[in-house]
Design a protein around this motif. Structure first.
Motif, mmCIF file in Angstrom:
data_model
loop_
_atom_site.group_PDB
_atom_site.id
_atom_site.type_symbol
_atom_site.label_atom_id
_atom_site.label_comp_id
_atom_site.label_asym_id
_atom_site.label_seq_id
_atom_site.Cartn_x
_atom_site.Cartn_y
_atom_site.Cartn_z
ATOM 1 N N ALA A 17 0.958 -1.071 0.279
ATOM 2 C CA ALA A 17 0.103 0.029 0.135
ATOM 3 C C ALA A 17 1.006 1.151 -0.017
ATOM 4 C CB ALA A 17 -0.887 -0.205 1.334
ATOM 5 N N ASP A 18 2.278 1.106 -0.110
ATOM 6 C CA ASP A 18 3.002 2.084 0.183
ATOM 7 C C ASP A 18 2.580 3.116 1.301
ATOM 8 O OD1 ASP A 18 4.755 1.491 -1.734
ATOM 9 O OD2 ASP A 18 3.815 3.016 -3.321
ATOM 10 N N ARG A 19 2.293 2.612 2.519
ATOM 11 C CA ARG A 19 1.792 3.164 3.717
ATOM 12 C C ARG A 19 2.727 2.763 4.783
ATOM 13 N NH1 ARG A 19 -2.938 0.952 3.818
ATOM 14 N NH2 ARG A 19 -2.564 -0.542 5.448
ATOM 15 N N PHE A 20 3.100 3.858 5.431
ATOM 16 C CA PHE A 20 3.539 4.147 6.756
ATOM 17 C C PHE A 20 2.739 4.034 7.850
ATOM 18 C CE2 PHE A 20 6.821 5.487 3.997
ATOM 19 C CZ PHE A 20 8.398 4.806 4.321
ATOM 20 N N THR A 21 2.626 3.307 8.808
ATOM 21 C CA THR A 21 1.926 3.302 10.303
ATOM 22 C C THR A 21 2.700 3.589 11.279
ATOM 23 O OG1 THR A 21 0.338 1.794 9.182
ATOM 24 C CG2 THR A 21 0.524 2.079 11.658
ATOM 25 N N ARG A 22 2.654 4.702 12.133
ATOM 26 C CA ARG A 22 3.368 5.009 13.339
ATOM 27 C C ARG A 22 3.227 3.904 14.566
ATOM 28 N NH1 ARG A 22 3.119 10.225 17.141
ATOM 29 N NH2 ARG A 22 4.653 9.209 18.792
ATOM 30 N N ILE A 23 4.164 3.219 14.768
ATOM 31 C CA ILE A 23 4.345 2.462 16.165
ATOM 32 C C ILE A 23 4.299 3.197 17.454
ATOM 33 C CG2 ILE A 23 5.442 0.260 16.914
ATOM 34 C CD1 ILE A 23 3.880 -0.225 14.488
ATOM 35 N N ARG A 24 3.338 3.392 18.162
ATOM 36 C CA ARG A 24 3.388 3.874 19.501
ATOM 37 C C ARG A 24 4.024 3.092 20.495
ATOM 38 N NH1 ARG A 24 0.963 8.913 19.159
ATOM 39 N NH2 ARG A 24 -0.220 9.159 17.044
ATOM 40 N N LEU A 25 5.023 3.374 21.319
ATOM 41 C CA LEU A 25 5.609 2.539 22.433
ATOM 42 C C LEU A 25 5.092 2.943 23.588
ATOM 43 C CD1 LEU A 25 9.129 2.242 21.184
ATOM 44 C CD2 LEU A 25 7.252 0.476 20.728
ATOM 45 N N ALA A 26 5.263 2.242 24.636
ATOM 46 C CA ALA A 26 4.698 2.710 25.972
ATOM 47 C C ALA A 26 5.116 4.153 26.552
ATOM 48 C CB ALA A 26 4.903 1.509 26.952
ATOM 49 N N ASP A 27 6.340 4.116 26.309
ATOM 50 C CA ASP A 27 7.207 5.396 26.501
ATOM 51 C C ASP A 27 7.424 6.116 25.320
ATOM 52 O OD1 ASP A 27 8.668 7.348 27.298
ATOM 53 O OD2 ASP A 27 10.083 6.365 28.587
ATOM 54 N N GLU A 28 6.857 7.359 24.955
ATOM 55 C CA GLU A 28 7.038 7.769 23.635
ATOM 56 C C GLU A 28 8.449 8.451 23.370
ATOM 57 O OE1 GLU A 28 5.219 11.822 21.110
ATOM 58 O OE2 GLU A 28 4.444 11.064 22.925
ATOM 59 N N ARG A 29 9.346 8.662 24.762
ATOM 60 C CA ARG A 29 10.783 8.820 24.401
ATOM 61 C C ARG A 29 11.318 7.811 23.753
ATOM 62 N NH1 ARG A 29 11.572 10.283 30.589
ATOM 63 N NH2 ARG A 29 10.223 8.475 30.648
ATOM 64 N N ALA A 30 10.902 6.623 24.028
ATOM 65 C CA ALA A 30 11.667 5.401 23.514
ATOM 66 C C ALA A 30 11.648 5.569 22.087
ATOM 67 C CB ALA A 30 11.207 3.913 24.069
#
Length: 332
Positions: free
Chosen positions: A256-269
């Protein structure tokens, strides 16, 4: 005391149902899958690639003395067959370690900012192929099915496909110019070579012959933000890729030529991730990112796990990347 505290943090974060480098039980084990349990790290302090498989607190010291955690190590400094490439200079700041299997044999694919790119037979320790790229600052490499080697160099601003199949010091190559080239990954499903730069993720079609390869752009996809750094396969979803940028972590779907953001428990990580990958069988994420606690701004002495979360400290280490050492010892 610090090592014991670190170990307790690691175990507590993992939980009774999680596998952490050989401790506890994983959901994958219940499903009849065999997790790999081992991790390769690039340690710039000792100038070694270390394959670790921790079992007990005493194994936390990886930089000297008896080490039941250290399964295998390699350094260009100790490789007599690399003396002609001046490892004192070219092996400065090693920055990549990949496990690759070809024709039933396992290889380390490695690079160093000092200029060295190499493929090493992990059984014999012999260097199968190596080249000095000069001041190009190679950041990653990939072994292709025909034995050729792709190298991404951020300082040089290029991706090269070296005709390594011609011999251990072959310097013939095809080149694709890519500003800020940091990552390169072969996709066996589509037979495309993916390359990550500052602003784009590019699919390259390999043509020509093994002796005289060519690189042709299949397509190029803009990154969702600048600063592409690491590119790795999503093992739980073949054909997709992990992509790290300066500020975030992404999963890319080529269909799909698509990027999906992966959210970690700590955004700083999510910031400034130097390496990322999911463990076969368990799906746990392993990332390495600067901890800003050591002598270099790009290194860390901390390995971070996600889902479930956990940390592991390696005091005295200056780690740049950490990768699951997939199927280590299986003979796959």
């Amino acid at each position: 005391m610090r090592a014991r505290r670190a170990w307790r943090v690691w175990r507590a974060a993992a939980g009774a149902a999680a596998l952490v480098l050989g401790i506890g039980a994983a959901p994958a084990a219940a499903a009849g899958l065999r997790p790999t349990w081992t991790v390769a790290v690039v340690d710039q302090a000792s100038r070694r690639v270390l394959v670790l498989g921790a079992e007990r607190p005493a194994a936390l010291s990886v930089l000297g003395g008896p080490d039941r955690q250290l399964l295998w190590s390699w350094s260009a400094d100790a490789a007599p067959d690399l003396a002609d490439l001046d490892p004192g200079r070219t092996w400065a700041m090693p920055d990549e370690a990949k496990s690759r299997v070809r024709h039933g044999r396992r290889y380390l694919v490695t690079t160093a900012s000092g200029g060295l790119a190499a493929v090493v037979d992990t059984t014999t320790g012999a260097t199968v192929w190596a080249v000095d790229t000069g001041s190009a600052n190679p950041h990653s490499a990939e072994l292709l099915p025909d034995g050729n080697v792709a190298v991404a160099a951020s300082g040089g601003g290029w991706v090269r496909l070296y005709a390594a199949s011609l011999g251990p010091r072959s310097t013939a190559y095809a080149e694709y110019r890519l500003p800020g080239a940091h990552g390169v990954q072969w996709d066996a499903r589509t037979r495309l070579l993916w390359a990550l730069g500052d602003d784009t993720l590019t699919a390259l079609r390999v043509g020509g012959t093994s002796a005289a390869p060519t690189l042709i752009v299949e397509r190029s996809v803009p990154l969702p933000e600048r600063g592409g750094h690491d590119l790795a396969p999503v093992l739980a979803s073949p054909g997709r890729f992990w992509v790290s940028t300066t500020a975030h972590l992404w999963r890319f779907d080529p269909a799909a030529d698509r990027f999906t953001r992966i959210r970690l428990a700590d955004e700083r990580a999510e910031r400034d991730i130097k390496s990322v990958g999911d463990e076969p069988g368990t799906g746990r994420l392993l990332t390495a990112a600067p901890d800003h606690a050591g002598p270099c701004t790009w290194c860390t002495s901390v390995l971070t796990l996600h889902r479930p979360d956990g940390v592991r400290y390696l005091p005295g280490a200056q780690l740049y990347k950490a990768r699951w050492w997939t199927s280590w010892g299986s003979g796959a």
